[in-house]
Every structure is written in structure tokens, then in C-alpha cells.
Design a protein around this motif. Structure first.
Motif, PDB file in Angstrom:
ATOM      1  N   TYR A  19       0.805  -1.221   0.000  1.00 26.80           N
ATOM      2  CA  TYR A  19       0.000   0.000   0.000  1.00 26.80           C
ATOM      3  C   TYR A  19       0.844   1.282   0.000  1.00 26.80           C
ATOM      4  CZ  TYR A  19      -3.969  -3.021   0.824  1.00 26.80           C
ATOM      5  OH  TYR A  19      -4.918  -3.992   0.692  1.00 26.80           O
ATOM      6  N   ALA A  20       2.149   1.156   0.132  1.00 26.12           N
ATOM      7  CA  ALA A  20       3.022   2.330   0.159  1.00 26.12           C
ATOM      8  C   ALA A  20       2.898   3.157  -1.117  1.00 26.12           C
ATOM      9  CB  ALA A  20       4.471   1.909   0.382  1.00 26.12           C
ATOM     10  N   ALA A  21       2.672   2.489  -2.252  1.00 24.53           N
ATOM     11  CA  ALA A  21       2.544   3.205  -3.531  1.00 24.53           C
ATOM     12  C   ALA A  21       1.308   4.101  -3.568  1.00 24.53           C
ATOM     13  CB  ALA A  21       2.499   2.202  -4.680  1.00 24.53           C
ATOM     14  N   TRP A  22       0.347   3.868  -2.673  1.00 24.13           N
ATOM     15  CA  TRP A  22      -0.858   4.702  -2.596  1.00 24.13           C
ATOM     16  C   TRP A  22      -0.769   5.699  -1.440  1.00 24.13           C
ATOM     17  CZ3 TRP A  22      -4.339   4.401  -6.439  1.00 24.13           C
ATOM     18  CH2 TRP A  22      -4.290   3.274  -7.262  1.00 24.13           C
ATOM     19  N   ILE A  23      -0.148   5.292  -0.340  1.00 24.15           N
ATOM     20  CA  ILE A  23      -0.096   6.126   0.852  1.00 24.15           C
ATOM     21  C   ILE A  23       0.912   7.262   0.706  1.00 24.15           C
ATOM     22  CG2 ILE A  23       0.406   6.118   3.342  1.00 24.15           C
ATOM     23  CD1 ILE A  23      -2.249   4.767   2.588  1.00 24.15           C
ATOM     24  N   LEU A  24       2.098   6.987   0.155  1.00 22.72           N
ATOM     25  CA  LEU A  24       3.098   8.030  -0.025  1.00 22.72           C
ATOM     26  C   LEU A  24       2.559   9.197  -0.861  1.00 22.72           C
ATOM     27  CD1 LEU A  24       6.805   7.911  -0.316  1.00 22.72           C
ATOM     28  CD2 LEU A  24       5.604   8.944  -2.241  1.00 22.72           C
ATOM     29  N   PRO A  25       1.970   8.952  -2.031  1.00 24.99           N
ATOM     30  CA  PRO A  25       1.405  10.075  -2.794  1.00 24.99           C
ATOM     31  C   PRO A  25       0.249  10.773  -2.073  1.00 24.99           C
ATOM     32  CG  PRO A  25       1.656   8.152  -4.202  1.00 24.99           C
ATOM     33  CD  PRO A  25       1.923   7.700  -2.803  1.00 24.99           C
ATOM     34  N   LEU A  26      -0.501  10.041  -1.251  1.00 26.37           N
ATOM     35  CA  LEU A  26      -1.593  10.658  -0.494  1.00 26.37           C
ATOM     36  C   LEU A  26      -1.040  11.722   0.446  1.00 26.37           C
ATOM     37  CD1 LEU A  26      -4.660  10.584   0.290  1.00 26.37           C
ATOM     38  CD2 LEU A  26      -3.956   9.038   2.129  1.00 26.37           C
ATOM     39  N   PHE A  27      -0.010  11.363   1.222  1.00 24.04           N
ATOM     40  CA  PHE A  27       0.571  12.330   2.154  1.00 24.04           C
ATOM     41  C   PHE A  27       1.345  13.423   1.428  1.00 24.04           C
ATOM     42  CE2 PHE A  27       0.077   8.800   5.243  1.00 24.04           C
ATOM     43  CZ  PHE A  27      -0.744   9.479   6.139  1.00 24.04           C
ATOM     44  N   SER A  29       0.848  14.632  -1.643  1.00 28.45           N
ATOM     45  CA  SER A  29      -0.087  15.574  -2.277  1.00 28.45           C
ATOM     46  C   SER A  29      -0.836  16.390  -1.223  1.00 28.45           C
ATOM     47  CB  SER A  29      -1.073  14.827  -3.175  1.00 28.45           C
ATOM     48  OG  SER A  29      -1.880  13.932  -2.424  1.00 28.45           O
ATOM     49  N   GLY A  30      -1.143  15.788  -0.086  1.00 27.40           N
ATOM     50  CA  GLY A  30      -1.830  16.518   0.985  1.00 27.40           C
ATOM     51  C   GLY A  30      -0.977  17.627   1.559  1.00 27.40           C
ATOM     52  N   LEU A  64      -8.021  17.271  -3.820  1.00 26.43           N
ATOM     53  CA  LEU A  64      -8.841  16.424  -4.671  1.00 26.43           C
ATOM     54  C   LEU A  64      -8.235  16.305  -6.073  1.00 26.43           C
ATOM     55  CD1 LEU A  64     -11.595  14.884  -4.815  1.00 26.43           C
ATOM     56  CD2 LEU A  64     -12.577  17.014  -5.656  1.00 26.43           C
ATOM     57  N   VAL A  65      -7.613  17.372  -6.537  1.00 24.41           N
ATOM     58  CA  VAL A  65      -6.970  17.375  -7.851  1.00 24.41           C
ATOM     59  C   VAL A  65      -5.531  16.852  -7.752  1.00 24.41           C
ATOM     60  CG1 VAL A  65      -6.185  18.878  -9.734  1.00 24.41           C
ATOM     61  CG2 VAL A  65      -8.419  19.277  -8.664  1.00 24.41           C
ATOM     62  N   ALA A  66      -4.828  17.219  -6.677  1.00 23.74           N
ATOM     63  CA  ALA A  66      -3.402  16.895  -6.559  1.00 23.74           C
ATOM     64  C   ALA A  66      -3.137  15.399  -6.416  1.00 23.74           C
ATOM     65  CB  ALA A  66      -2.800  17.636  -5.361  1.00 23.74           C
ATOM     66  N   TYR A  67      -3.954  14.695  -5.667  1.00 25.32           N
ATOM     67  CA  TYR A  67      -3.681  13.275  -5.415  1.00 25.32           C
ATOM     68  C   TYR A  67      -3.677  12.452  -6.707  1.00 25.32           C
ATOM     69  CZ  TYR A  67      -3.976   8.565  -3.458  1.00 25.32           C
ATOM     70  OH  TYR A  67      -3.760   7.247  -3.160  1.00 25.32           O
ATOM     71  N   PRO A  68      -4.710  12.528  -7.545  1.00 25.50           N
ATOM     72  CA  PRO A  68      -4.640  11.754  -8.786  1.00 25.50           C
ATOM     73  C   PRO A  68      -3.515  12.207  -9.716  1.00 25.50           C
ATOM     74  CG  PRO A  68      -6.794  12.824  -8.582  1.00 25.50           C
ATOM     75  CD  PRO A  68      -6.001  13.174  -7.386  1.00 25.50           C
ATOM     76  N   ILE A  69      -3.200  13.495  -9.703  1.00 25.21           N
ATOM     77  CA  ILE A  69      -2.105  13.981 -10.545  1.00 25.21           C
ATOM     78  C   ILE A  69      -0.778  13.383 -10.087  1.00 25.21           C
ATOM     79  CG2 ILE A  69      -0.732  16.035 -11.129  1.00 25.21           C
ATOM     80  CD1 ILE A  69      -3.398  17.550 -11.349  1.00 25.21           C
TER      81      ILE A  69
END
Length: 94
Positions: A19-27, A29-30, A64-69
Motif C-alpha cells: 500500500y506504500a505506492a498509494w499512501i506516499l502520494p496521499l501524504f 499531495s496533501g 482532490l486534484v493533486a492526489y490523482p495527478i
């Protein structure tokens, strides 16, 4: 249940490494969208009475925009970095 599992807090287990590939970009981008949104909100509006309400609204829209980018761009940035940086494991660190 294995009692030796690493925990986040209390009885909440850590997520598996996949899950690191999803969590790292989440934090990432946040944090980035939050910092930039705050700076732009203060720059454009100054220290107004409802600053944090306006900032929080702008931040949530930005995130909301930054995370998918970030999810889309991060693999491209890794490839570009690999072209510019020698990532050999035997490189001496200075």
C-alpha cells in the motif's frame, strides 16, 4: 492472531508494504497542496477573519486534484530521475 504485528497506534495494525505506492502520494499531495493553498490564500486575501475556513475549502479542492495527478506523474518523475541520477546500489555516499 499474531501479537507481534507492528501497530500504528493501540490495536491498529500497520498496512502491508504493497500500500506504500498509494499512501506516499496521499501524504505528499496533501502536504504540498496544503502548504501551497495556505500561502496563496494568505497572499490573495491577507489575514482575514475567516482565513482558516477559506483556506481549508481551497485546500480540500486542491488535494482532490493533486492526489490523482501525483499518482499519474510520479512514475514519470521516477523515470526522469533515473536518467539523471546514478541509482547503482554500490555508489559511495559522501
Amino acid at each position: 492472531m499474531n501479537q507481534n504485528k507492528p501497530m500504528i497506534i493501540g490495536n491498529i495494525p500497520k498496512l502491508p508494504g504493497k500500500y506504500a505506492a498509494w499512501i506516499l502520494p496521499l501524504f505528499l499531495s496533501g502536504l504540498m497542496s496544503g502548504i501551497i493553498s495556505f500561502i496563496n490564500t494568505v497572499k490573495n486575501l491577507g489575514w482575514i477573519e475567516n482565513l482558516f475556513s477559506v483556506f481549508f475549502s481551497a485546500w480540500m479542492m486542491s488535494w482532490l486534484v493533486a492526489y490523482p495527478i501525483v499518482l499519474i506523474v510520479l512514475p514519470i518523475v521516477r523515470k526522469i530521475t533515473g536518467l539523471l541520477v546514478d541509482m547503482s546500489p554500490n555508489q559511495p555516499h559522501k
